[in-house]
Design a protein around this motif. Structure first.
Motif, short mmCIF file in Angstrom:
data_model
loop_
_atom_site.label_atom_id
_atom_site.label_comp_id
_atom_site.label_asym_id
_atom_site.label_seq_id
_atom_site.Cartn_x
_atom_site.Cartn_y
_atom_site.Cartn_z
N GLU A 180 0.81 -1.29 -0.06
CA GLU A 180 0.03 0.04 -0.08
C GLU A 180 0.75 1.32 0.02
N THR A 181 2.04 1.17 0.80
CA THR A 181 2.99 2.37 0.77
C THR A 181 4.42 1.45 0.57
N PRO A 182 5.46 2.46 0.41
CA PRO A 182 6.78 1.80 0.46
C PRO A 182 7.16 1.17 1.91
N VAL A 183 6.43 1.43 2.97
CA VAL A 183 6.81 1.01 4.38
C VAL A 183 5.69 0.30 4.84
N SER A 184 4.63 -0.17 4.15
CA SER A 184 3.67 -0.74 4.76
C SER A 184 3.72 -2.14 4.50
N ASP A 185 2.84 -3.15 5.30
CA ASP A 185 2.61 -4.58 4.93
C ASP A 185 2.49 -4.89 3.57
N ARG A 186 2.65 -5.89 3.07
CA ARG A 186 2.40 -6.26 1.84
C ARG A 186 0.92 -6.55 1.53
N MET A 187 0.46 -6.41 0.41
CA MET A 187 -1.12 -6.52 0.14
C MET A 187 -1.36 -7.86 -0.65
N TRP A 188 -0.42 -8.00 -1.65
CA TRP A 188 -0.69 -9.24 -2.46
C TRP A 188 0.69 -9.72 -2.89
N LEU A 189 0.55 -11.06 -3.34
CA LEU A 189 1.94 -11.78 -3.69
C LEU A 189 1.48 -12.62 -4.84
N ILE B 215 -8.35 -2.72 -1.27
CA ILE B 215 -7.78 -2.56 0.00
C ILE B 215 -8.73 -3.01 1.14
N GLY B 216 -8.38 -4.14 1.84
CA GLY B 216 -9.11 -4.69 2.98
C GLY B 216 -10.20 -5.62 2.86
N SER B 217 -10.43 -5.95 1.53
CA SER B 217 -11.57 -6.83 1.20
C SER B 217 -10.82 -8.01 0.23
N PRO B 218 -11.16 -9.23 0.77
CA PRO B 218 -10.51 -10.35 -0.07
C PRO B 218 -11.47 -10.48 -1.34
N ALA B 219 -11.22 -11.58 -1.86
CA ALA B 219 -11.84 -11.76 -3.33
C ALA B 219 -13.35 -12.06 -2.93
N ALA C 286 -8.95 -17.34 0.34
CA ALA C 286 -9.53 -16.06 0.07
C ALA C 286 -9.97 -15.30 1.35
N GLN C 287 -10.40 -16.20 2.37
CA GLN C 287 -11.30 -15.28 3.59
C GLN C 287 -10.01 -15.22 4.59
N SER C 288 -8.99 -15.44 4.40
CA SER C 288 -8.02 -15.79 5.49
C SER C 288 -7.16 -14.34 5.74
N ARG C 289 -6.89 -14.08 7.00
CA ARG C 289 -6.25 -12.64 7.09
C ARG C 289 -4.85 -12.64 6.67
N HIS C 290 -4.14 -14.26 6.61
CA HIS C 290 -2.65 -14.04 6.02
C HIS C 290 -2.74 -13.85 4.39
N SER C 291 -2.04 -12.73 4.05
CA SER C 291 -2.29 -12.23 2.54
C SER C 291 -1.29 -13.30 1.88
N SER C 292 -0.38 -14.05 2.34
CA SER C 292 0.49 -15.01 1.49
C SER C 292 -0.14 -16.17 1.33
N TYR D 145 -5.55 -11.11 -2.30
CA TYR D 145 -5.89 -9.84 -2.76
C TYR D 145 -5.15 -9.20 -4.27
N THR D 146 -4.71 -10.35 -4.91
CA THR D 146 -4.24 -10.05 -6.12
C THR D 146 -5.46 -9.57 -7.14
N PRO D 147 -5.20 -8.40 -7.80
CA PRO D 147 -5.96 -7.69 -8.54
C PRO D 147 -6.83 -8.72 -9.50
N ALA D 148 -8.06 -8.51 -9.49
CA ALA D 148 -8.97 -9.28 -10.49
C ALA D 148 -8.66 -9.16 -11.88
N PRO D 149 -8.37 -7.77 -12.52
CA PRO D 149 -8.05 -7.72 -13.76
C PRO D 149 -6.84 -8.37 -14.13
N MET D 150 -5.77 -8.29 -13.39
CA MET D 150 -4.45 -9.12 -13.84
C MET D 150 -4.89 -10.46 -13.93
#
Length: 336
Positions: free
Chosen positions: A163-172, A201-205, A249-255, A279-284
């Protein structure tokens, strides 16, 4: 030499004069094959030539006597037995056109270099090891890690978003070393077009994003099955697929692996695989699915043979869970 028979007969008869080796008699021969006979003998080659020239001077030629038909046939037979028939060089088959998911991996490093050359908002970062290359977007929130010598069935690419250069990872998202070149190119194109930033951000698939990500597979007639928490779309030939894990998809562990794209004998023994977090982008994901459903690529025939042998032999090692994405703290400097 050949001279006419007596009279006006148009046929021809072979006559010759010669001397046996080692000082033997000189002879005048008449006829050919089994009809050849010694018509006269002489004490010296000179006498034989004088006599022969007197009778056949108009057609006399120096050199060995012409071969008879039998001698000629025997010589041809010896030649054919002694010299093997040259076989034509086997033709080298060219590459065949196949679905994108069955194409050759191509040059992954070349694709990365071309991507960086064409997109100035991405920079290559030099690390302590030449085995790995990091490419980082100019806003420091999107990063690529490329492991150059990774085996075909192990992770060779990692894409991570923040989300920001110093934030936690959003998706992998990770790709194995044998990922086909057309599929990898589709991913790089999606990164260049900014689809990597289209994350809720903040909502899973959700059902909507899953439908968007797999629409091309459904429209192309891929088989749709549900097995507990897993939903799978499989190609008509059964040699490729996309799997969605509803629990992950509903887990809080984004990895956790939520999406698996694969091709090969089975999802448990893939020739290659892509793993993506919730949280991998649906368009991708939609563009990747569309490439699997409609894209094409090339494959060398020997590559297909190796793949068949691999499917009949030992199973390749299982794909390890996705590892953490590249971090900017590992870099020592940067260059274009």
């Amino acid at each position: 030499m050949r001279v006419p028979n007596d009279g006006e007969n148009a046929s021809h008869t072979i006559v010759a004069v010669g001397t046996y080796l080692n000082g033997g008699k000189s002879v005048y021969l008449h006829g050919e094959d089994h009809l050849r006979q010694v018509a006269d003998t002489f004490d010296s080659p000179a006498q034989a030539l004088v006599s022969f020239e007197r009778v056949h001077g108009d057609t006399m030629r120096p050199g060995p006597a012409p071969m008879t038909d039998t001698e000629r046939a025997a010589a041809e037979a010896r030649t054919s037995l002694g010299t093997p028939t040259a076989e034509p060089e086997p033709s080298v088959p060219g590459p065949e056109t196949v679905p994108a998911y069955a194409a050759d991996p191509g040059d992954h490093d070349g694709l990365l270099d071309a991507f960086l050359d064409e997109h100035g908002d991405w920079q290559k970062w030099r690390t302590w090891s030449d085995e790995t290359t990091h490419a980082i977007h100019e806003d420091q929130t999107l990063r690529i890690e490329r492991v150059h010598e990774a085996p075909a069935h192990e992770t060779a690419w990692t894409v991570a978003a923040y989300e920001t250069p110093v934030s936690d990872r959003m998706w992998l998202l990770t790709l194995t070393g044998a990922t086909p070149a057309p599929v990898l190119q589709t991913l790089l194109d999606s990164l260049a077009e900014g689809e990597a930033f289209e994350t809720a951000i903040g909502s899973p698939a959700t059902e909507k994003t899953v439908t968007q990500a797999t629409r091309a597979l459904t429209e192309d007639g891929w088989k749709h099955t549900i097995d507990g928490r897993r939903i799978r779309w499989t190609s008509p030939a059964g040699d490729a697929g996309v799997q969605f894990d509803a629990f992950a998809a509903q887990s809080r562990h984004s990895s956790l692996t939520t999406w698996t794209l694969w091709a090969g004998p089975s999802i448990d023994r893939p020739a290659w695989a892509i793993h993506a977090s919730p949280y991998t982008p649906a368009p991708m994901l939609a563009h990747l699915s569309e490439e699997l459903a409609h894209g094409t690529g090339t494959r060398q025939p020997q590559a297909a043979a190796r793949e068949r042998r691999a499917s009949l032999g030992a199973s390749p090692p299982a794909i390890p869970p996705a590892k953490a994405g590249p971090a900017a703290s590992h870099t020592q400097g940067r260059h274009r």
